[in-house]
Structures are given as C-alpha cells and as structure tokens.
Motif scaffolding. Structure first.
Motif, PDB file in Angstrom:
ATOM      1  N   PHE A 104      -8.083  19.079  38.936  1.00 36.71           N
ATOM      2  CA  PHE A 104      -6.748  19.138  38.337  1.00 36.71           C
ATOM      3  C   PHE A 104      -5.703  18.427  39.200  1.00 36.71           C
ATOM      4  CE2 PHE A 104      -8.870  23.018  36.638  1.00 36.71           C
ATOM      5  CZ  PHE A 104      -8.832  22.660  35.304  1.00 36.71           C
ATOM      6  N   ASP A 105      -4.527  18.193  38.603  1.00 33.15           N
ATOM      7  CA  ASP A 105      -3.475  17.461  39.323  1.00 33.15           C
ATOM      8  C   ASP A 105      -2.659  18.351  40.265  1.00 33.15           C
ATOM      9  OD1 ASP A 105      -1.839  18.886  37.628  1.00 33.15           O
ATOM     10  OD2 ASP A 105      -0.926  17.132  36.669  1.00 33.15           O
ATOM     11  N   GLY A 106      -2.897  19.669  40.197  1.00 32.86           N
ATOM     12  CA  GLY A 106      -2.232  20.575  41.132  1.00 32.86           C
ATOM     13  C   GLY A 106      -0.747  20.773  40.906  1.00 32.86           C
ATOM     14  N   GLN A 107      -0.259  20.421  39.722  1.00 35.24           N
ATOM     15  CA  GLN A 107       1.168  20.554  39.434  1.00 35.24           C
ATOM     16  C   GLN A 107       1.455  21.878  38.732  1.00 35.24           C
ATOM     17  OE1 GLN A 107       3.415  18.167  40.691  1.00 35.24           O
ATOM     18  NE2 GLN A 107       1.448  17.649  41.631  1.00 35.24           N
ATOM     19  N   GLY A 108       2.704  22.295  38.748  1.00 39.58           N
ATOM     20  CA  GLY A 108       3.119  23.512  38.051  1.00 39.58           C
ATOM     21  C   GLY A 108       2.779  24.768  38.820  1.00 39.58           C
ATOM     22  N   ILE A 114      -9.204  25.606  30.974  1.00 37.00           N
ATOM     23  CA  ILE A 114     -10.406  24.769  31.102  1.00 37.00           C
ATOM     24  C   ILE A 114     -10.103  23.287  30.863  1.00 37.00           C
ATOM     25  CG2 ILE A 114     -12.646  24.276  30.035  1.00 37.00           C
ATOM     26  CD1 ILE A 114     -12.541  26.728  31.925  1.00 37.00           C
ATOM     27  N   GLU A 115      -9.333  23.020  29.818  1.00 37.28           N
ATOM     28  CA  GLU A 115      -9.009  21.620  29.498  1.00 37.28           C
ATOM     29  C   GLU A 115      -7.607  21.270  30.005  1.00 37.28           C
ATOM     30  OE1 GLU A 115     -11.292  19.743  28.506  1.00 37.28           O
ATOM     31  OE2 GLU A 115     -12.737  21.264  27.891  1.00 37.28           O
ATOM     32  N   GLY A 116      -7.218  21.841  31.135  1.00 37.24           N
ATOM     33  CA  GLY A 116      -5.887  21.604  31.709  1.00 37.24           C
ATOM     34  C   GLY A 116      -5.666  20.153  32.079  1.00 37.24           C
ATOM     35  N   ASN A 117      -4.627  19.908  32.837  1.00 34.18           N
ATOM     36  CA  ASN A 117      -4.254  18.524  33.174  1.00 34.18           C
ATOM     37  C   ASN A 117      -5.239  17.941  34.178  1.00 34.18           C
ATOM     38  OD1 ASN A 117      -2.781  16.243  32.956  1.00 34.18           O
ATOM     39  ND2 ASN A 117      -1.099  16.913  34.246  1.00 34.18           N
ATOM     40  N   ILE A 118      -6.349  17.400  33.663  1.00 27.29           N
ATOM     41  CA  ILE A 118      -7.393  16.868  34.542  1.00 27.29           C
ATOM     42  C   ILE A 118      -6.972  15.507  35.061  1.00 27.29           C
ATOM     43  CG2 ILE A 118      -9.778  16.076  34.630  1.00 27.29           C
ATOM     44  CD1 ILE A 118     -10.534  18.585  33.276  1.00 27.29           C
ATOM     45  N   LYS A 119      -6.708  15.497  36.360  1.00 23.28           N
ATOM     46  CA  LYS A 119      -6.245  14.271  37.004  1.00 23.28           C
ATOM     47  C   LYS A 119      -6.462  14.461  38.507  1.00 23.28           C
ATOM     48  CE  LYS A 119      -2.095  11.439  37.541  1.00 23.28           C
ATOM     49  NZ  LYS A 119      -0.620  11.482  37.451  1.00 23.28           N
ATOM     50  N   ARG A 250      -4.394  27.513  40.939  1.00 20.60           N
ATOM     51  CA  ARG A 250      -4.621  28.713  40.126  1.00 20.60           C
ATOM     52  C   ARG A 250      -5.485  28.332  38.920  1.00 20.60           C
ATOM     53  NH1 ARG A 250       0.787  28.218  41.355  1.00 20.60           N
ATOM     54  NH2 ARG A 250       1.870  29.948  42.396  1.00 20.60           N
ATOM     55  N   LEU A 251      -6.526  29.119  38.657  1.00 19.78           N
ATOM     56  CA  LEU A 251      -7.440  28.827  37.557  1.00 19.78           C
ATOM     57  C   LEU A 251      -7.470  29.993  36.559  1.00 19.78           C
ATOM     58  CD1 LEU A 251     -10.461  27.352  39.600  1.00 19.78           C
ATOM     59  CD2 LEU A 251      -8.627  26.086  38.457  1.00 19.78           C
TER      60      LEU A 251
END
Length: 279
Positions: A104-108, A114-119, A250-251
């Motif tokens: 994930f991009d680690g933002q927010g 599961i399908e969060g901001n994958i970057k 956070r997951l």
C-alpha cells in the motif's frame, strides 16, 4: 502433506511447529533444500512430492538492501513465487502466499481494505505485490495473506533489537509517525494452518489486533522487560532509511471476519507471551 518454504525464517519455523503440533504431515524446507528461483528444480521437487498445500513463507525481506538489489529481490519474490505457483497448479495444490502491508501507499489514517490504494513505495513492496499478481494469475486455489511488523522466536526482529539496545543504552530514538500492527508468528501460524485445511480462498489481512507506532511498540517492549531505557519519539524525517516506509500500515480485517476466521489476539497480549517464549 503440507509443504512449507522458508522454514528457517520466523514465520516458516512457527508454521511447521504448529502443523507438527496438530499431527499434520508436513515438510519444512529452506534454500539449502530448494532453490525457489530455479524453475525446473521447483517443478520437479513439487511434482515429486505432490503436496496438497504449499505455505510459501520464503522471501527476500531485506527492505533497504532491496533498493540496491532489485534484480535479486524480484528473482526471489516475483519469479520464485511464480515457480511455486506453476508447480502448485500442476499438482492441483492450494497455495498460501505471505504478503505485506508494504503493497500500500501508506497514506491516510484508516485501515486499508483488501483492494485499498495499492501503490508500493519500495522495491521490496513492489516485488511482493508482483508476487501476489503471479499467484492470482496462475491459481484459483490460493490464499494471499498480508501481515506486518512480524516477530517470532526464530530470527531477528524489532523486539529482539529493542531488548538488546534497551539493555545497553540509556535512551533510544524510535520513529513515532509510522502506525501499524505487530504480528506474532506464533499467532499467525495457526491461522495459516486453518486456511490450509479450508477452501475459503482469497486475499486476507492478518496481524495481531490493535494499532501502535514503532515508538509505542518499543515503549511496551521496554516496560514489559523491566528495562530502564527511555524511548524518545522522533519523526520519520529524522530517521532516514534507503527504502521509503509507509506511514499508515493499518490493515482492515473485514475479509477475515467475513470468512469466519478468528482474529488474532491483541499485540500487547502477543508481546507478553513472546517475551515469556524468549526466556
């Protein structure tokens, strides 16, 4: 028969221990027994063994070094995973692939779905995500399990480092603006074994419950170990590393709950049990 790769790592070690505790036939292997980057060797090994499930814990995990060893990191995490997946397909075995919050991009500041901001922000994160894509592309009977901040009895980790440095120094600087969840391998291993026995395929997040910063984690380690070292909270900007770390790790456990799996205990509870295990 369940095959476990990466038996010499923190997670693989505890997975094999748990399978043996349950009296489930298993085989744990390290790189000495199987070079996962050699496609033909992997194919021959797995088709010869005919496991019902492969729990793939082997990985290149040196996050900072990966920035300079991109090719080697991809060779293990992407193509090694692809080799395992292809062999699993051939023998119709389930595959459990261990991934990471680093996809994930680690933002927010909300837990990633599961399908969060994958970057991915790092070479390591990118390689683990590309490994996920290989598994999805090749298999239908797969589990992708993303964990974070892993600690276990077998190998080095943040807890052991804090215990060592905390006994030597009066104070330690620890980053306070990266938030996530520690994951005790002795708690994650039973969940992976449960998955291996089930057919609730898909992508999951699995960490111990609760969130903290690295500094808060360090404080709890020092407190539980009765050490007098002071933990000084510093921002990431004051602790530069070669690879970029996510601020938010956070997951969300929604998919775990929806599938009826038990959540792992709280990270503080896990840490207490781990310190007992270390003794």
């Amino acid at each position: 028969m369940i095959l476990v790769t990466g038996v010499n790592g923190q997670l693989g070690f505890d997975v094999v221990k748990e399978l043996k505790r349950r009296k489930i036939e298993c085989l744990g292997i390290g790189r000495e027994e199987l070079d996962i980057t050699d496609k033909d060797v992997v194919f021959d090994y797995i088709t010869g063994l005919m496991p019902e499930c492969v729990i793939h814990c082997a990985a290149y995990t040196a996050v900072d070094r990966a920035e300079d060893e991109e090719e080697l990191c991809a060779k293990v995490n992407v193509y090694g995973t692809e080799n395992i997946a292809k062999a699993c397909k051939e023998v119709n075995a389930k595959m459990i692939y261990i991934s990471t919050d680093y996809v994930f991009d680690g933002q927010g500041d909300t837990p990633f779905e599961i399908e969060g901001n994958i970057k991915p922000l790092s070479v390591y994160g990118k390689s683990k995500y590309e490994g996920e894509l290989k598994v999805k592309e090749l298999l239908e009977k797969y589990f992708i399990v993303r964990a974070s901040w892993v600690f276990g009895i077998n190998g080095n980790n943040f807890v052991k480092t804090m215990l060592r440095l905390g006994a030597e120094k009066e104070s330690l600087n620890v980053v306070c603006d990266q938030i996530g969840s520690p994951t005790y391998t002795a708690d994650l291993a039973p969940l992976l074994c449960d998955m291996g026995m089930s057919e609730k395929y898909g992508v999951y997040h699995a960490t111990n419950e609760g969130f903290c910063s690295w500094a808060e984690f360090a404080e709890e380690i020092i407190r539980m170990a009765n050490l007098s070292c002071a933990i000084k909270h510093i921002p990431t900007s004051e602790y530069l590393t070669k690879a970029v770390r996510p601020f938010n790790s956070r997951l969300s456990k929604k998919s775990l709950i929806d599938s009826g799996y038990n959540l792992l205990p709280s990270w503080k509870d896990a840490l207490g049990r781990y310190l007992v295990e270390l003794k």
